[in-house]
Every structure is written in C-alpha cells, then in structure tokens.
Design a protein around this motif. Structure first.
Motif, PDB file in Angstrom:
ATOM      1  N   GLN A 135       3.473  -5.611   5.571  1.00  0.00           N
ATOM      2  CA  GLN A 135       3.331  -4.626   4.515  1.00  0.00           C
ATOM      3  C   GLN A 135       3.834  -3.280   5.030  1.00  0.00           C
ATOM      4  O   GLN A 135       4.050  -3.103   6.230  1.00  0.00           O
ATOM      5  CB  GLN A 135       1.865  -4.526   4.090  1.00  0.00           C
ATOM      6  CG  GLN A 135       1.282  -5.841   3.581  1.00  0.00           C
ATOM      7  CD  GLN A 135      -0.197  -5.734   3.258  1.00  0.00           C
ATOM      8  OE1 GLN A 135      -0.694  -4.660   2.926  1.00  0.00           O
ATOM      9  NE2 GLN A 135      -0.907  -6.840   3.360  1.00  0.00           N
ATOM     10  N   GLU A 136       3.996  -2.334   4.126  1.00  0.00           N
ATOM     11  CA  GLU A 136       4.559  -1.032   4.501  1.00  0.00           C
ATOM     12  C   GLU A 136       3.747  -0.348   5.591  1.00  0.00           C
ATOM     13  O   GLU A 136       4.301   0.242   6.514  1.00  0.00           O
ATOM     14  CB  GLU A 136       4.647  -0.124   3.269  1.00  0.00           C
ATOM     15  CG  GLU A 136       5.755  -0.506   2.293  1.00  0.00           C
ATOM     16  CD  GLU A 136       7.139  -0.525   2.945  1.00  0.00           C
ATOM     17  OE1 GLU A 136       7.426   0.400   3.736  1.00  0.00           O
ATOM     18  OE2 GLU A 136       7.917  -1.454   2.681  1.00  0.00           O
ATOM     19  N   ARG A 137       2.411  -0.431   5.507  1.00  0.00           N
ATOM     20  CA  ARG A 137       1.574   0.248   6.495  1.00  0.00           C
ATOM     21  C   ARG A 137       1.642  -0.439   7.859  1.00  0.00           C
ATOM     22  O   ARG A 137       1.251   0.157   8.873  1.00  0.00           O
ATOM     23  CB  ARG A 137       0.120   0.287   6.016  1.00  0.00           C
ATOM     24  CG  ARG A 137      -0.502  -1.082   5.786  1.00  0.00           C
ATOM     25  CD  ARG A 137      -1.910  -0.985   5.216  1.00  0.00           C
ATOM     26  NE  ARG A 137      -2.451  -2.283   4.867  1.00  0.00           N
ATOM     27  CZ  ARG A 137      -3.021  -3.107   5.721  1.00  0.00           C
ATOM     28  NH1 ARG A 137      -3.143  -2.752   6.985  1.00  0.00           N
ATOM     29  NH2 ARG A 137      -3.495  -4.275   5.322  1.00  0.00           N
TER      30      ARG A 137
ATOM     31  N   LYS B  94       4.542  -1.837   9.094  1.00  0.00           N
ATOM     32  CA  LYS B  94       5.907  -1.811   9.628  1.00  0.00           C
ATOM     33  C   LYS B  94       6.133  -0.782  10.731  1.00  0.00           C
ATOM     34  O   LYS B  94       6.881  -1.056  11.669  1.00  0.00           O
ATOM     35  CB  LYS B  94       6.902  -1.599   8.479  1.00  0.00           C
ATOM     36  CG  LYS B  94       7.031  -2.821   7.575  1.00  0.00           C
ATOM     37  CD  LYS B  94       8.033  -2.574   6.453  1.00  0.00           C
ATOM     38  CE  LYS B  94       8.164  -3.829   5.580  1.00  0.00           C
ATOM     39  NZ  LYS B  94       9.116  -3.632   4.475  1.00  0.00           N
TER      40      LYS B  94
END
Length: 539
Positions: free
Chosen positions: A401-403, A405
């Motif tokens: 997920q973005e958090r 990466k």
C-alpha cells in the motif's frame, strides 16, 4: 435430506464468515500483534503468552504461524521462542470453543444478526480500499454472518436428531471418533469448524461426551497436516516450526487420549458439571494447558533437536523467499530489514579482504558468512545476494500500500549505496593490481592510508551490530566530514612527496585514486546507515 442441506449451508456460511473475520482482524491487528510478538521474544514465558493472546484475538492460528515463521526466517526470533509462540497459539485456539459455547449456545444472538450485518455493510461501503474503516465494517458484517451460520446449524442439527440413532454406533470405540476428527479436520483445514460441528452434535445428543472429546483430540492432530504439507518444500526454519507443531500436537494427543475415561468418569461428576458443552471445552483447554506446562522447560532442547534434524545449507535470500510470501508486506518488510543488515555486515567482511584491517569479530555475526574463498568469488556472491534481495523487494513492492512503499523504496536505495561502497573497494584492488610501481613502497603507503579508516569502520560495525540503537544524524555527518578531512590531508601529503620526488608519478595517481575511493566508500556507508535506520520523523 432437507436438514442435511441446511446444515451444510450453515457450515459453509460459518466457514466463509470465519475467513472474512480472520482477514479483517488481520488488517486491524496484524501490525499491533507483530510488535507484541517482537517485544515478547525476550523470554520463553513471554513467547507462549504472546502466541496465546494473538491467536485468541485474531482467531487464526495460521496468521500467527505466518508471523512466527517470518520472524524466525528473518533471524529476529530465536527458534526456542518461536516454539513457545506455536504452542501458545495451540492454547489460543481453545478460545474458539469457549466463545461458541458461551455466546452461540447459551445466549440468543439472533436479534443482533441483521443490525451487525447492516451496519457492517454500510461502513464497509463508505470506507476506502484497504482502510481501517473498511476492515471495521467487514468485521461487523462477518460477526453477524458467523452468528447466522451458527444458528442455521443449531436448528438443522436439532432436526437431524429425529432420524439419527446414536445407539447404532455405540460399538465404535473412542479411537474411531479420533480418526474421524483427524481426517475431517485435515480435509476442511479448520479446527474451529471441527469444534463447532462437535459442539452442535454434542448439544443435540448425536454423540456422547467421551466421543466428542476423542473427535477434538483428532481435530488437534488434523491441524498439523496443513503445516506439514506447507513445510515439505520450505526452508529449514519452516520445517523446524512445522516439526515443533507436529511434535507438540502429537504429544498432547497421546497424553489426552488415555485421560478421556478417567476425566469424564470421575473428575467430571466431581466438578458437578451439568452441561456437557462446558465439559468438552474444559477438557480441550485442560490437555493443551498440560501440554504447554510439560513442554515449556524443554523448549531450548527441542529447538536444538529440530536444528539437528533439519539442516540444509542455503543462501539467506533463498530462505527468505521460501519463508515469506511477497504479499505479506508488513512481515516481509521486517525480514528485509534484517536481510539488509546482514548484507551490510557481509560487505564489511568482503571489503576487508582488500583493506586488511584488524576489524572486530562482531563483523562475523552475520548468519551464513561465506566460506573463505577468493575475493572475486566472495564479491560475486555478495552482489548475487544483493540482486536477489532487490528482486524480492520489488515483488513485495508490487503488493504494498502507499504507506508501506517508502520503507521498501529506502531499502532499494540502500542496496545501491551498498553496491557503490563495495565497488569503491573493488576499484582500489584493481588499481593496485595494475600498478607497475614497487609493491613494497606502495603497500606501505596504502596501509598507512587505509588505517585512517579503521576507527570509522569500527563505529559503523558497532551500529550495525545493535539494531535497536538510534544513530544520531549528526554523528553520521561528523563521520563523513572526518573522512573528507583525512582524504584532503592525505592528498596534501602526496603533493609534498611528489615535490620532494619521494614518489613517482604513477604512485601519485594510484594513491590519489586510493584515497578518493576510500572517501567515496565512507560516503556510501553514511548513506546506508541513514536509510537503514532513518531519523524518528521519517519512521
């Protein structure tokens, strides 16, 4: 026939709800329980307690097993503590029986089914993908669906009793029921479902209490089949954890089976139990608790035995990729951090084949230190390991997920810094090999310059050996400034030697390049440490 279809439908709904509930609770609590498991690894008692608690709350021994496997595979968890978590998880699974008995059979929860499912569905729809709000909604929906499936099975089992004659099976011994529990659990791969079905059958009078106890013993044995199959082609650590699970369940089953008659023939009436459901869940918890008490003092010895039984030399990156699926991003990130530290320690070892400095023995603390081979072989092995780890990080990144990466991107950048640090030392070796000046004089000057790096490399080694130590950013900048200062002072000395005609022109070029490469090496090490352990505001 209708009752059987209704029962199968209820079982299917219950299993689906359990699967959804496991996934939702995993999203909500996986990070928290991973931190709890890490903090509890300092003692065997803490390991058992954390394994029990995590399984009881997450309602998934497989999820806890996966976390344990990742922590062992990453080297962050000793095998003896992993065994403690596995046997604790076994005790934690008994909570399912208590919840079903207390809530599913003793309380009427039907009125809350529709509100739970309705509210949960709305919260799920309003939540963003992979968000905690959506996980909360899924949890509420799954709880309602689970209660609905349980009620459906209870009603259908009550109808089955009318056409079922338990006395027709009275000739079957308890061992036959044990085999039924083992085979059924191995097929459906869910001890929770086996416990649920057994409680339903016991509540409806389809089986008596000793037969139900035998089924539950068999179900505990059946849960090992999944882990055994999963560990057959796994790494040593995966097989060791599976072996610990099998040995514990086999031992508790051998212990529990002879206790069926004495417990229910004498102890059960003495305790004045009037409800066989309580008798069954007490028995299940009791023999697992006795197993934990008996195995607890032997966890260290069991770990040593399993290490001797399963030992196949293999590169650390191979083990990492066998132990941890790339879609398990939080767990994989932990393992990657450990692997990065191992790569840094091995890079120090490989570089020192050229620098030849008396470095502290802590460098050799990295697991799977390469055997004493030639420098080119060790250098290629290190670059291969870095390449494998980069490929694994990219696989994990595809599922992140973005958090999640930024940490993975930092890991890739760190590997680039590490590659440049080892390449700088390789260039030093190549320059020295192709120099045509007198070896003795050049080696003396090379040794004089490289010895300036020893305090800094010792400091870097100390930081790598203490994973939880916070490295002051200013300390890293000071290290880099001192490296630059030493480089410039050495260059000034070289100019002095050339003016005094103490060295020849080619020696001047080799020594200048040597000093520049050493400064570049330290610059890359500072970059590695900044990324391996970023300041608090970046964590």
């Amino acid at each position: 026939m209708g009752n059987w279809l209704e029962f199968v439908a209820g079982l299917g709904i219950f299993l689906y709800a359990m699967q959804r509930l496991e996934g939702a609770l995993g999203t909500l609590g996986e990070d928290t329980f991973r931190r709890v498991l890490l903090r509890a690894t300092g003692s065997n008692a803490g390991s058992v307690a954390s394994g029990t608690m995590a399984t009881a709350v997450l309602q998934s021994s497989s999820m806890v097993g996966l976390m344990v496997l990742a922590l062992v595979g990453s080297g962050m968890l000793p095998l003896s503590n992993a065994i403690g978590m596995i046997i604790g998880a076994n005790l934690g699974t008994t909570v399912t029986g208590w919840l079903v008995t207390l809530l599913g059979f003793k309380l009427s929860l039907s009125p809350i089914v529709l509100p739970f499912m309705g509210v949960g569905g709305l919260v799920y729809i309003w939540g963003e993908e992979h968000s905690r709000r959506r996980a909360v909604g899924l949890t509420l929906f799954a709880i309602g669906l689970l209660i609905f499936g349980l009620d459906t099975m209870k009603e259908s089992v009550a109808g089955l009793k009318e056409g079922f004659r338990p006395e027709a099976y009275a000739h079957l011994g308890n061992f036959s029921y044990l085999l039924v529990g083992l085979v059924f659990t191995a097929i459906i791969q869910s001890s929770s479902a086996s416990m649920l079905i057994t409680l339903n059958a016991l509540s409806a009078g389809l089986v008596d209490l000793p037969a139900a106890a035998a089924i539950i013993i068999g179900a505990d044995l059946g849960t090992t089949i999944t882990i055994v199959v999963g560990g057959l082609k796994g790494s040593d650590n995966k097989r060791r954890v599976a072996g610990a699970h099998v040995l514990f369940n086999l031992g508790t089953s051998i212990l529990a089976y002879p206790l069926i008659t004495p417990v229910f023939g004498h102890l059960y009436p003495w305790l004045n139990f009037t409800d066989p459901l309580y008798g069954l869940v007490v028995f299940h918890s009791l023999f697992n608790l006795i197993g934990v008490v008996l195995v607890f003092p032997m966890m260290g010895g069991l770990a040593r035995l399993l290490k001797r039984m399963f030992h196949t030399p293999s590169p650390a990156m191979d083990r990492l990729m066998m132990d941890i699926p790339p879609d398990q991003v939080p767990i994989a990130t932990l393992a990657i951090d450990r692997a990065l530290r191992e790569c840094c320690q091995l890079a120090l070892l490989v570089n020192n084949r050229v620098l030849k400095l008396p470095m502290p023995s802590v460098i050799g603390g990295a697991e799977d230190t390469p055997a004493r081979a030639s420098y080119p072989e060790e250098y290629r092995a290190l670059r291969d390991r870095e390449g494998q780890l980069s490929a694994f990080i990219l696989e994990v990144l595809a599922h992140a997920q973005e958090r999640e990466k930024p940490a993975l991107l930092r890991a890739l950048k760190l590997l680039r810094h590490l590659g440049y640090a080892t390449k700088a030392v390789k260039d030093i070796r190549e320059d020295l090999r192709h120099a045509s000046v007198a070896d003795r004089e050049l080696m003396r000057l090379k040794r004089e310059r490289t010895q300036l790096e020893q305090p800094r490399l010792e400091q870097i080694t100390g930081w790598l050996a203490e994973p939880h130590r916070v490295v002051d950013t200013e300390a890293l900048h000071q290290l880099q400034r001192q490296a630059r200062k030493d480089h410039l002072e050495f260059i000034d000395r070289i100019y002095g030697w050339i003016r005094e005609e103490a060295i020849q022109g080619e020696t001047f070029i080799v020594l200048t390049n040597l000093s520049k490469h050493l400064q570049d090496m330290q610059k890359q090490w500072v970059g590695c440490l900044q990324l391996l352990r970023p300041p608090p505001e970046q964590r």
